[in-house]
Design a protein around this motif. Structure first.
Motif, PDB file in Angstrom:
ATOM      1  N   UNK A 101       4.015  35.449   6.077  1.00  0.00           N
ATOM      2  CA  UNK A 101       4.070  34.047   6.519  1.00  0.00           C
ATOM      3  C   UNK A 101       2.668  33.448   6.493  1.00  0.00           C
ATOM      4  N   UNK A 102       2.524  32.277   5.908  1.00  0.00           N
ATOM      5  CA  UNK A 102       1.227  31.623   5.808  1.00  0.00           C
ATOM      6  C   UNK A 102       0.860  30.972   7.141  1.00  0.00           C
ATOM      7  N   UNK A 103      -0.285  31.328   7.715  1.00  0.00           N
ATOM      8  CA  UNK A 103      -0.668  30.749   9.005  1.00  0.00           C
ATOM      9  C   UNK A 103      -0.953  29.248   8.892  1.00  0.00           C
ATOM     10  N   UNK A 104      -0.555  28.531   9.915  1.00  0.00           N
ATOM     11  CA  UNK A 104      -0.878  27.108  10.026  1.00  0.00           C
ATOM     12  C   UNK A 104      -1.634  26.922  11.332  1.00  0.00           C
ATOM     13  N   UNK A 105      -2.760  26.245  11.262  1.00  0.00           N
ATOM     14  CA  UNK A 105      -3.545  26.004  12.459  1.00  0.00           C
ATOM     15  C   UNK A 105      -3.824  24.515  12.575  1.00  0.00           C
ATOM     16  N   UNK A 106      -4.186  24.091  13.760  1.00  0.00           N
ATOM     17  CA  UNK A 106      -4.518  22.682  13.973  1.00  0.00           C
ATOM     18  C   UNK A 106      -5.990  22.574  14.336  1.00  0.00           C
ATOM     19  N   UNK A 107      -6.710  21.729  13.596  1.00  0.00           N
ATOM     20  CA  UNK A 107      -8.133  21.506  13.821  1.00  0.00           C
ATOM     21  C   UNK A 107      -8.364  20.012  13.928  1.00  0.00           C
ATOM     22  N   UNK A 108      -8.878  19.571  15.055  1.00  0.00           N
ATOM     23  CA  UNK A 108      -9.140  18.137  15.270  1.00  0.00           C
ATOM     24  C   UNK A 108      -7.912  17.293  14.949  1.00  0.00           C
ATOM     25  N   UNK A 109      -6.739  17.800  15.328  1.00  0.00           N
ATOM     26  CA  UNK A 109      -5.505  17.052  15.113  1.00  0.00           C
ATOM     27  C   UNK A 109      -4.941  17.144  13.708  1.00  0.00           C
ATOM     28  N   UNK A 110      -5.593  17.880  12.827  1.00  0.00           N
ATOM     29  CA  UNK A 110      -5.109  18.054  11.452  1.00  0.00           C
ATOM     30  C   UNK A 110      -4.467  19.437  11.319  1.00  0.00           C
ATOM     31  N   UNK A 111      -3.290  19.475  10.700  1.00  0.00           N
ATOM     32  CA  UNK A 111      -2.608  20.741  10.463  1.00  0.00           C
ATOM     33  C   UNK A 111      -3.114  21.329   9.144  1.00  0.00           C
ATOM     34  N   UNK A 112      -3.636  22.541   9.221  1.00  0.00           N
ATOM     35  CA  UNK A 112      -4.200  23.196   8.051  1.00  0.00           C
ATOM     36  C   UNK A 112      -3.420  24.459   7.738  1.00  0.00           C
ATOM     37  N   UNK A 113      -3.080  24.624   6.468  1.00  0.00           N
ATOM     38  CA  UNK A 113      -2.438  25.850   6.011  1.00  0.00           C
ATOM     39  C   UNK A 113      -3.522  26.786   5.494  1.00  0.00           C
ATOM     40  N   UNK A 114      -3.656  27.923   6.131  1.00  0.00           N
ATOM     41  CA  UNK A 114      -4.664  28.904   5.753  1.00  0.00           C
ATOM     42  C   UNK A 114      -3.995  30.032   4.972  1.00  0.00           C
ATOM     43  N   UNK A 115      -4.701  30.586   4.010  1.00  0.00           N
ATOM     44  CA  UNK A 115      -4.076  31.565   3.121  1.00  0.00           C
ATOM     45  C   UNK A 115      -4.898  32.843   3.036  1.00  0.00           C
ATOM     46  N   UNK A 116      -4.203  33.964   2.876  1.00  0.00           N
ATOM     47  CA  UNK A 116      -4.813  35.269   2.563  1.00  0.00           C
ATOM     48  C   UNK A 116      -5.945  35.643   3.523  1.00  0.00           C
ATOM     49  N   UNK A 117      -5.699  35.504   4.810  1.00  0.00           N
ATOM     50  CA  UNK A 117      -6.760  35.735   5.785  1.00  0.00           C
ATOM     51  C   UNK A 117      -7.234  37.187   5.800  1.00  0.00           C
ATOM     52  N   UNK A 118      -6.380  38.113   5.399  1.00  0.00           N
ATOM     53  CA  UNK A 118      -6.761  39.527   5.393  1.00  0.00           C
ATOM     54  C   UNK A 118      -7.400  39.961   4.080  1.00  0.00           C
ATOM     55  N   UNK A 119      -7.522  39.052   3.138  1.00  0.00           N
ATOM     56  CA  UNK A 119      -8.080  39.396   1.826  1.00  0.00           C
ATOM     57  C   UNK A 119      -9.555  39.765   1.966  1.00  0.00           C
ATOM     58  N   UNK A 120      -9.942  40.910   1.420  1.00  0.00           N
ATOM     59  CA  UNK A 120     -11.336  41.340   1.469  1.00  0.00           C
ATOM     60  C   UNK A 120     -12.112  40.636   0.359  1.00  0.00           C
ATOM     61  N   UNK A 121     -13.091  39.839   0.747  1.00  0.00           N
ATOM     62  CA  UNK A 121     -13.903  39.102  -0.224  1.00  0.00           C
ATOM     63  C   UNK A 121     -15.186  39.851  -0.576  1.00  0.00           C
ATOM     64  N   UNK A 122     -15.695  40.629   0.368  1.00  0.00           N
ATOM     65  CA  UNK A 122     -16.936  41.383   0.149  1.00  0.00           C
ATOM     66  C   UNK A 122     -16.643  42.863   0.408  1.00  0.00           C
ATOM     67  N   UNK A 123     -16.241  43.593  -0.631  1.00  0.00           N
ATOM     68  CA  UNK A 123     -15.893  45.007  -0.438  1.00  0.00           C
ATOM     69  C   UNK A 123     -17.022  45.838   0.162  1.00  0.00           C
ATOM     70  N   UNK A 124     -18.276  45.482  -0.121  1.00  0.00           N
ATOM     71  CA  UNK A 124     -19.404  46.273   0.381  1.00  0.00           C
ATOM     72  C   UNK A 124     -19.440  46.317   1.902  1.00  0.00           C
ATOM     73  N   UNK A 125     -18.935  45.257   2.534  1.00  0.00           N
ATOM     74  CA  UNK A 125     -18.943  45.192   4.000  1.00  0.00           C
ATOM     75  C   UNK A 125     -17.539  45.105   4.581  1.00  0.00           C
ATOM     76  N   UNK A 126     -16.533  44.988   3.723  1.00  0.00           N
ATOM     77  CA  UNK A 126     -15.161  44.830   4.197  1.00  0.00           C
ATOM     78  C   UNK A 126     -14.889  43.455   4.779  1.00  0.00           C
TER      79      UNK A 126
END
Length: 299
Positions: free
Chosen positions: A1-26
């Protein structure tokens, strides 16, 4: 399920939060978003009112990297854009990140933030001068710090105050608050500084971009003062193996680095986890850039 969060009254769909972008540090994408939410109060003043260019690296620094000035596909209607003068696109517009919600939205795209030296209301009229000090191996940031101290004195002689930050890559950036001045004039003065630095420190400085001239020297890149050019925004993360940030540094830190007896590519390297403690220790070192009384006249 894609997380949805609210920031300053705006609903934002966030994606792939667990995706490792920097393997050297995880380091994951979720941690990157948390970083930007944390540094929002200090990065936003540097982004606000300036058209933003994005270097996108959605699969991490080892994946595809692409630079874009146009608003990305799917940009929400509530994200501010501004017209920008571009010879190749007369009706071009770029994003302006003017709040925490647009910042988190942009960070979700996985980007470096790059901004020009002018504000959207006055295209091509700079309120900052920038000098990008880029070391050619085997030179490192140590040599950059030596050049930075020289340039600081040279600028001060002209009534200008310089502030330093790491590039987040290999070198240093010097930022100078100036009275709003046409970019062409700022560019000409910055080139004069670079040429003079090479004449005064010929074994250490080069002002031309040619790769063959740069080994063991510091390239003083003055070109980013051109109206069409941009520089990595203070506090932006960089698309590097490690999640390094473009971090403001004190002149005491620069001087200490300059005294290092041998080149050291690990000096003055700050990761995203270093920034919050540094802000607690030093505050916002670049705050004087926003003080009109600190802005100097370009000779």
């Amino acid at each position: 399920m894609t997380p949805i969060t609210e920031v300053e009254g705006r609903r934002l769909t966030l994606s792939n939060l667990d995706k490792v972008l920097h393997p050297a540090t995880g380091t994951t994408k979720g941690e990157l978003l948390h970083y930007y939410a944390t540094v929002g109060p200090v990065i936003l003043p540097h982004l606000r009112d300036r058209p933003v260019s994005f270097l996108r690296y959605p699969d991490g620094p080892g994946g595809q990297l692409f630079f874009t000035k146009n608003p990305p596909p799917g940009t929400p209607a509530w994200v501010t854009t501004t017209p920008v003068p571009r010879s190749d696109a007369p009706r071009a517009r770029q994003v302006v990140v003017d709040g925490l919600a647009p910042l988190v939205w942009a960070a979700n795209l996985v980007v470096e933030f790059h901004t020009p030296q002018w504000r959207a209301a006055s295209p091509g009229v700079a309120d900052r001068l920038v000098l990008d000090l880029d070391p050619g191996a085997p030179a490192t940031v140590v040599e950059c710090c030596r050049v930075a101290l020289h340039l600081r004195e040279r600028l001060a002689a002209d009534g200008l105050e310089a502030f330093a930050k790491t590039s987040g890559s290999k070198g240093l950036h010097l930022l100078v608050p100036i009275v709003p001045t046409p970019s062409e004039r700022v560019s000409a003065y910055a080139k004069q500084l670079a040429v003079a630095a090479e004449a005064e420190l010929p074994r250490l400085v080069v002002h031309r971009m040619a790769r063959a001239l740069r080994p063991g020297k510091v390239f003083v890149d003055h070109s980013q003062n051109a109206a069409a050019k941009t520089t990595a925004t203070p506090y932006t993360l960089r698309a590097r193996t490690l999640p390094t940030a473009s971090a403001p540094v004190t002149w005491e830190e620069v001087a200490a680095c300059a005294e290092t007896p041998v080149p050291d590519s690990g000096a003055l390297v700050f990761s995203m986890g270093d920034i919050a403690p540094r802000l607690e220790l030093y505050g916002e070192l670049l705050e004087p850039l926003f003080d009109a009384e600190r802005a100097g006249d370009v000779p």
